[in-house]
Design a protein around this motif. Structure first.
Motif, PDB file in Angstrom:
ATOM      1  N   GLU A  86       0.873  -1.162   0.000  1.00  0.00           N
ATOM      2  CA  GLU A  86       0.000   0.000   0.000  1.00  0.00           C
ATOM      3  C   GLU A  86       0.915   1.218   0.000  1.00  0.00           C
ATOM      4  N   LEU A  87       0.677   2.136  -0.914  1.00  0.00           N
ATOM      5  CA  LEU A  87       1.586   3.251  -1.152  1.00  0.00           C
ATOM      6  C   LEU A  87       0.867   4.585  -0.999  1.00  0.00           C
ATOM      7  N   THR A  88       1.484   5.492  -0.280  1.00  0.00           N
ATOM      8  CA  THR A  88       1.092   6.894  -0.282  1.00  0.00           C
ATOM      9  C   THR A  88       2.252   7.640  -0.910  1.00  0.00           C
ATOM     10  N   TRP A  89       1.956   8.510  -1.843  1.00  0.00           N
ATOM     11  CA  TRP A  89       3.013   9.175  -2.601  1.00  0.00           C
ATOM     12  C   TRP A  89       2.733  10.665  -2.716  1.00  0.00           C
ATOM     13  N   GLU A  90       3.739  11.379  -3.169  1.00  0.00           N
ATOM     14  CA  GLU A  90       3.575  12.784  -3.497  1.00  0.00           C
ATOM     15  C   GLU A  90       4.361  13.075  -4.766  1.00  0.00           C
ATOM     16  N   ALA A  91       3.914  14.089  -5.473  1.00  0.00           N
ATOM     17  CA  ALA A  91       4.632  14.572  -6.652  1.00  0.00           C
ATOM     18  C   ALA A  91       5.349  15.846  -6.216  1.00  0.00           C
ATOM     19  N   PRO A  92       6.659  15.780  -6.022  1.00  0.00           N
ATOM     20  CA  PRO A  92       7.361  16.923  -5.466  1.00  0.00           C
ATOM     21  C   PRO A  92       7.481  18.132  -6.387  1.00  0.00           C
ATOM     22  N   GLY A  93       7.021  18.018  -7.629  1.00  0.00           N
ATOM     23  CA  GLY A  93       7.088  19.156  -8.541  1.00  0.00           C
ATOM     24  C   GLY A  93       8.391  19.218  -9.315  1.00  0.00           C
TER      25      GLY A  93
END
Length: 75
Positions: free
Chosen positions: A49-56
């Motif tokens: 299970e993954l939580t991610w972010e797009a750092p830009g």
């Protein structure tokens, strides 16, 4: 959280790449960014299970960065 698959995992080097439909091209994971049990023993092909972010910006060539990985139970 989304379901992702471990593409590659380099335990000794402290990083890996995960794939999910929401992170096209892969999601970079580094030990210093991970919060959750069991991440040190991941292996290629394992579901998590993954939580991610797009750092830009691209981090090590990837548009996405993992912030939480929880191994899925195999039962």
């Amino acid at each position: 959280m989304v379901t992702a698959t471990v593409r590659e995992w380099h335990e000794e080097e402290g990083w890996g790449v995960l794939d999910s439909p929401e992170t096209p091209g892969g999601c970079f994971a580094h030990f210093s960014d991970i919060q959750g049990p069991g991440f040190r023993t991941l292996s290629p092909g394992q579901e998590v299970e993954l939580t991610w972010e797009a750092p830009g910006f691209k981090q090590d060539g990837y548009d996405y960065r993992a912030v939480s990985i929880v191994p899925r139970s195999s039962g």
